[in-house]
Write a protein that holds these residues in place. Structure first.
Motif, PDB file in Angstrom:
ATOM      1  N   THR A  28      -3.291   2.566  -7.012  1.00 11.30           N
ATOM      2  CA  THR A  28      -1.863   2.444  -7.319  1.00 11.30           C
ATOM      3  C   THR A  28      -1.043   2.707  -6.059  1.00 11.30           C
ATOM      4  O   THR A  28      -1.193   3.752  -5.422  1.00 11.30           O
ATOM      5  CB  THR A  28      -1.453   3.440  -8.412  1.00 11.30           C
ATOM      6  N   LEU A  79      -0.732  -7.303  -4.491  1.00 10.81           N
ATOM      7  CA  LEU A  79      -1.077  -7.600  -5.884  1.00 10.81           C
ATOM      8  C   LEU A  79      -2.555  -7.950  -6.037  1.00 10.81           C
ATOM      9  O   LEU A  79      -3.121  -7.786  -7.115  1.00 10.81           O
ATOM     10  CB  LEU A  79      -0.211  -8.757  -6.403  1.00 10.81           C
ATOM     11  N   GLY A 124      -4.337  -3.923  -5.869  1.00 14.29           N
ATOM     12  CA  GLY A 124      -4.128  -2.884  -6.877  1.00 14.29           C
ATOM     13  C   GLY A 124      -2.833  -3.079  -7.630  1.00 14.29           C
ATOM     14  O   GLY A 124      -2.291  -4.181  -7.710  1.00 14.29           O
ATOM     15  N   ARG A 125      -2.328  -1.990  -8.173  1.00 12.56           N
ATOM     16  CA  ARG A 125      -1.082  -2.008  -8.945  1.00 12.56           C
ATOM     17  C   ARG A 125       0.048  -1.448  -8.092  1.00 12.56           C
ATOM     18  O   ARG A 125      -0.165  -0.564  -7.261  1.00 12.56           O
ATOM     19  CB  ARG A 125      -1.221  -1.174 -10.215  1.00 12.56           C
ATOM     20  N   LYS A 181       3.881   0.297  -8.235  1.00  8.08           N
ATOM     21  CA  LYS A 181       4.960   0.920  -8.994  1.00  8.08           C
ATOM     22  C   LYS A 181       6.135   1.142  -8.048  1.00  8.08           C
ATOM     23  O   LYS A 181       5.953   1.620  -6.926  1.00  8.08           O
ATOM     24  CB  LYS A 181       4.506   2.239  -9.626  1.00  8.08           C
ATOM     25  N   VAL A 220       6.517  -6.278 -10.395  1.00  6.72           N
ATOM     26  CA  VAL A 220       5.806  -5.004 -10.346  1.00  6.72           C
ATOM     27  C   VAL A 220       6.386  -4.103 -11.436  1.00  6.72           C
ATOM     28  O   VAL A 220       7.378  -4.453 -12.087  1.00  6.72           O
ATOM     29  CB  VAL A 220       5.932  -4.328  -8.965  1.00  6.72           C
ATOM     30  N   GLU A 221       5.789  -2.928 -11.608  1.00 11.75           N
ATOM     31  CA  GLU A 221       6.287  -1.977 -12.600  1.00 11.75           C
ATOM     32  C   GLU A 221       7.381  -1.113 -11.969  1.00 11.75           C
ATOM     33  O   GLU A 221       7.116  -0.345 -11.049  1.00 11.75           O
ATOM     34  CB  GLU A 221       5.151  -1.091 -13.107  1.00 11.75           C
ATOM     35  N   SER A 238      -0.259   8.325 -12.011  1.00  4.93           N
ATOM     36  CA  SER A 238      -1.319   7.664 -11.245  1.00  4.93           C
ATOM     37  C   SER A 238      -2.506   8.607 -11.032  1.00  4.93           C
ATOM     38  O   SER A 238      -3.664   8.196 -11.179  1.00  4.93           O
ATOM     39  CB  SER A 238      -0.782   7.194  -9.900  1.00  4.93           C
TER      40      SER A 238
END
Length: 423
Positions: free
Chosen positions: A308, A363, A366-367, A369, A385-386, A398
């Motif tokens: 993350t 992307l 990973g993710r 935030k 994204v978040e 995370s």
């Protein structure tokens, strides 16, 4: 670094932080004297006072508001040196190298120039890459057939200077030098060509790399095609104090500045992390989401697959350009793979979509935030994204999700490039 200050974070109990900063840089006790010394002791060129003799006009390029260049320290000494050498004050132009960014006007322009005397006495213009009347066609590059058009004020000046900040750049290797010329004062077709997918997807078009980097090589060919150009290169520390300045022939002086900053900026790290926390570098870089994407790319070497990446950016001006927002909308609608397919089919990139293309890199790993209080709810949906309401909660979540309390924290964002180096 967050906006014009700092953003405190509170880590959950048991977290094990690793703070990654660039090496401490020595700063000049007398920045003004350092500038004058640089003008008198250039790299691969005569002193500025000698260069200006017999010239009838000059054009000085400065970066736009997205770069915290200390223009206030050197613009007036440069102009006064030119005038003393015989160049009429009304034949000197300062040209803001906007590339395809918006113009800098009013109070923003005053902040950018940094010296009221300069703003009062010297003609300051914004480059317009879309205005054909301001451009001169120089043909195409031999290497990759990039069309070359450059601002006429710069080309027609008898003495040409580029000024800028040397720092890691996530596509061109390093900012400053030749990059202030192209894309800085290039035409839109030049910019859109070497921001197309055939350049952006090249594995050598990455931060801190000049060898074989297609963007760098095209920029070098363009400045060589133009002819004689000199440059003032600066490096600043984490508190925006002047740590390095030189003057000289544009290519060799830029490389000297890169040599100074490279080791201090690229930081070896002995492991990868499931949780990486970074910033967008503070003001002025974190004014838009467009610029924020840089901070998502520079730490990728230490982000574990599936990890993350948490980014803090003020985004006080929202997304950025309308064209960039449209590119983000296409990314959200199509998804990463189909979006990329639309790019590889074209030789000319759409304006500002290259930044969206760069977002594909994190992307894939990973993710992401994002803590960005300046984004409206509508803009947040375009980030792909978040978007999180709390930075502390995002870090705690995370750590819990990854089951690993180790956290990498990069306060200076894209100004630092951590590199995974196994012990």
């Amino acid at each position: 670094m967050f906006g014009r200050g700092d953003l405190p974070i509170t880590l959950p109990q048991g977290a094990q932080p690793t703070v990654i900063r660039k090496a401490r840089l020595p700063v000049y006790a007398d920045p003004g004297k350092a500038v004058l010394d640089a003008l008198d002791s250039p790299v691969n060129a005569p002193p500025l006072a000698q260069l200006a003799l017999g010239r009838k006009s000059a054009c000085i390029l400065i970066c736009d508001i997205t770069r915290p260049v200390p223009n206030r320290l050197f613009l007036r000494p440069v102009v006064e040196t030119m005038v003393m050498a015989g160049i009429p004050l009304d034949h000197i132009i300062i040209l803001v190298a906007t590339g395809l960014h918006r113009p800098n006007l009013g109070e923003e322009l005053a902040e950018l120039v940094g010296d009221p005397w300069v703003l009062e006495h010297v003609r300051v213009l914004n480059h317009d890459a879309r205005n054909p009347d301001d451009l001169i066609d120089l043909g195409h590059t031999a290497g990759r057939d990039t069309p070359i058009s450059v601002n006429r004020h710069f080309l027609n000046a008898e003495l040409r200077l580029a000024t800028g900040l040397v720092e890691p750049h996530f596509m061109a290797g390093w900012s400053g030098g030749r990059k202030v010329v192209a894309p800085g004062v290039a035409g839109h077709e030049t910019i859109r060509t070497f921001h197309s997918a055939r350049f952006m997807e090249d594995p050598l078009a990455i931060q801190c790399n000049l060898v074989g980097n297609p963007l760098h090589e095209e920029q070098l060919e363009i400045v060589r095609r133009i002819g004689e150009i000199h440059a003032i290169n600066t490096v600043i520390d984490g508190e925006r104090r002047l740590a390095f300045v030189n003057f000289g022939e544009i290519i060799s002086s830029h490389l000297a500045a890169v040599d100074f900053i490279a080791a201090a900026t690229q930081i070896p790290v002995p492991r990868r992390f499931q949780t990486v926390v970074t910033s967008s570098g503070g003001y002025p870089l974190d004014k838009t989401y467009y610029q924020t994407i840089k901070s998502m790319v520079t730490p990728l070497d230490i982000l574990a697959p599936g990890g993350t990446l948490i980014v803090a950016s003020q985004c006080s001006e929202g997304m950025g350009s309308t064209e960039f927002a449209n590119a983000q909308r296409r990314l959200v609608e199509l998804g990463p793979e189909k979006f990329l397919a639309t790019l590889t089919a074209r030789t000319l990139a759409e304006v500002d979509e290259w930044q969206t293309e760069m977002q594909l890199r994190p992307l894939r790993i990973g993710r992401i935030k994002l803590y960005a209080p300046g984004l409206s709810p509508a803009d947040a949906t375009l980030t792909a994204v978040e978007v999180v309401p709390s930075l502390d909660d995002a870090i705690a979540n995370s750590i819990a999700e990854q089951g690993d309390g180790s956290v990498a924290i990069i306060p200076e964002g894209p100004y630092v490039v951590p590199l995974f180096r196994a012990p």
